[in-house]
Design an enzyme around this catalytic site. Sequence first.
Site, PDB file in Angstrom:
ATOM      1  N   PHE A 150       0.774  -1.249  -0.065  1.00 27.08           N
ATOM      2  CA  PHE A 150       0.039   0.043  -0.090  1.00 27.08           C
ATOM      3  C   PHE A 150       0.834   1.307   0.037  1.00 27.08           C
ATOM      4  CE2 PHE A 150       0.743  -0.612   4.524  1.00 27.08           C
ATOM      5  CZ  PHE A 150       1.140   0.748   4.872  1.00 27.08           C
ATOM      6  N   LYS A 174      -1.331  -7.777  -8.655  1.00 29.78           N
ATOM      7  CA  LYS A 174      -2.276  -7.646  -7.818  1.00 29.78           C
ATOM      8  C   LYS A 174      -1.698  -6.515  -6.513  1.00 29.78           C
ATOM      9  CE  LYS A 174      -3.117  -8.401  -3.844  1.00 29.78           C
ATOM     10  NZ  LYS A 174      -3.688  -7.508  -2.820  1.00 29.78           N
ATOM     11  N   GLU A 177      -5.056  -4.125  -1.548  1.00 29.15           N
ATOM     12  CA  GLU A 177      -6.665  -3.696  -1.622  1.00 29.15           C
ATOM     13  C   GLU A 177      -6.930  -2.420  -0.989  1.00 29.15           C
ATOM     14  OE1 GLU A 177      -5.873  -6.691   1.773  1.00 29.15           O
ATOM     15  OE2 GLU A 177      -4.944  -6.120  -0.106  1.00 29.15           O
ATOM     16  N   SER A 227       5.875  -7.001   4.045  1.00 28.36           N
ATOM     17  CA  SER A 227       6.395  -7.339   5.291  1.00 28.36           C
ATOM     18  C   SER A 227       7.212  -8.556   5.216  1.00 28.36           C
ATOM     19  CB  SER A 227       5.353  -7.446   6.392  1.00 28.36           C
ATOM     20  OG  SER A 227       4.519  -8.657   6.169  1.00 28.36           O
ATOM     21  N   CYS A 282       9.332   1.527   3.498  1.00 28.12           N
ATOM     22  CA  CYS A 282      10.558   0.349   3.884  1.00 28.12           C
ATOM     23  C   CYS A 282      11.929   1.023   3.849  1.00 28.12           C
ATOM     24  CB  CYS A 282      10.425  -0.722   2.793  1.00 28.12           C
ATOM     25  SG  CYS A 282      11.187  -0.281   1.152  1.00 28.12           S
ATOM     26  N   GLU A 381       9.285  -4.026  13.409  1.00 29.43           N
ATOM     27  CA  GLU A 381       9.086  -2.863  12.457  1.00 29.43           C
ATOM     28  C   GLU A 381       7.726  -2.187  12.592  1.00 29.43           C
ATOM     29  OE1 GLU A 381       9.256  -2.603   7.549  1.00 29.43           O
ATOM     30  OE2 GLU A 381       8.345  -4.216   8.080  1.00 29.43           O
TER      31      GLU A 381
END
Length: 496
Positions: A150, A174, A177, A227, A282, A381
Amino acid sequence: MTTRISHWIDGRDTAGTSGRTGPVYNPATGEQSGEVDFASAAEVDAAVTSAKQAAAEWRQSSLSKRAAVLFAFRELLHQHTDEIAKVITSEHGKVLSDAAGEVARGLENVEFATGVPQLLKGDFSEQASTGIDVYSIRQPLGVVAGITPFNFPAMVPLWMCANAIACGNAFVLKPSEKDPSASLVLARLWKEAGLPDGVFTVVQGDKEAVDALLDHEDIAAISFVGSTPIARSIYERGTANGKRVQALGGAKNHALVLPDADIDMAADSIVGAAYGAAGERCMALSVTVAVGDVGDKLVDAVAARLPKLKVGSGADPDTDMGPLITQQHRDKVAGYIAQGADAGAAVVVDGREAEVPSDGFFLGTTLLDHVKPEMTVYTDEIFGPVLSVVRVETYEEGLELINSNPFANGTAIFTRDGGAARQFQFDVHVGMVGINVPIPVPVAYYSFGGWKASLFGDTHMYGPEGVNFYTRGKVVTSRWPDPATSSIDLGFPRTR
């Protein structure tokens, strides 16, 4: 009124048929703005079937035609940057300048991919043996897929699809969402650029769609960013199914600040890297390692800058930091701050007490000092606007702290000493290193990726390694009949 967000299959918007959907929110208001279709395994299969047919034709296209499409796509991305940025901000929450910067970094990868005629050149050895030539070529894999996070809904897909398509593959995306609309803007621009239908596909969805891609026999390779637990799972399932997988995981990026560092420059850099995009990057700096007596000066300098940051809607041009992606994530980050305080960290600036808009998923900036390596604010994290300061006495102690961390995505050193900087880049066990650069994301003609728990597989993202990932090598050994013995009249003297 909410917007219906569908798939993109065979060159057009395609409504979902599974009956399953998920909500999409505007993080700045907390209101639901959209409803995204979730693909079933059957819908994924139909999308991959379309992509497979398109891949068979696209791989036969000339390199010059592929480059022409890439150049056209690059121009369209440039022209529509503001539009894409607004879409990103409306669903992710990051400020418009950040969103536009994301598009710009994605554009770099498209520009790199326009060089595909040069990138796919092979080698040739004449007369490897008497009358025998040997040469190498690289060919596309077929249908490849990308599963993207995201936090960069335009840039990360462009990390993947530009090279994949340039190399002659069909690409199935993909997206997350949580902010799926940017993927459909990219799809429309690909079509406008002249890309044949089916070569770029978007399937919206959740774990069911991901698993269907991982298990589909016609998907040759999977690229993932997210992740570490999910990266590990995708790597294991994908490779078990015989696929190539590059899976980039989580991070806990450290900045090592030496006593001779320019404090103002270091503080400015650290604030931007720690709190930009609300820390949902990240490559965000989440730990500052202060060496020797630099700690007090550095903490004071960072703390003095935080009240100047305006927290608000990313659509406001005066905003410095927007909201977090969801209410649940906002609450999770706030919980980490409480855990840090309970464990004994000094809360210099508490984002839970900041004046932020009452609506939306906002949290202020947090600065924690005297953090210890055993605290959860250090080990986990957090993916939010929280910066931890760990104090050490020596360079060697700081280096050992960084090298012992299971994450090894990015790191930085702040110093005026060239020898110390060079020693650090030699010593540190991290995939991307910045020297007085807080977010060392490589330019597009290098490749992006960390080490250890930040990367599963052995291939980094985009750049030269991306080209290799989306192609496979073939070596041809050839021998032709001796012209001196041929019965065909060549029309010129025969030579040996």
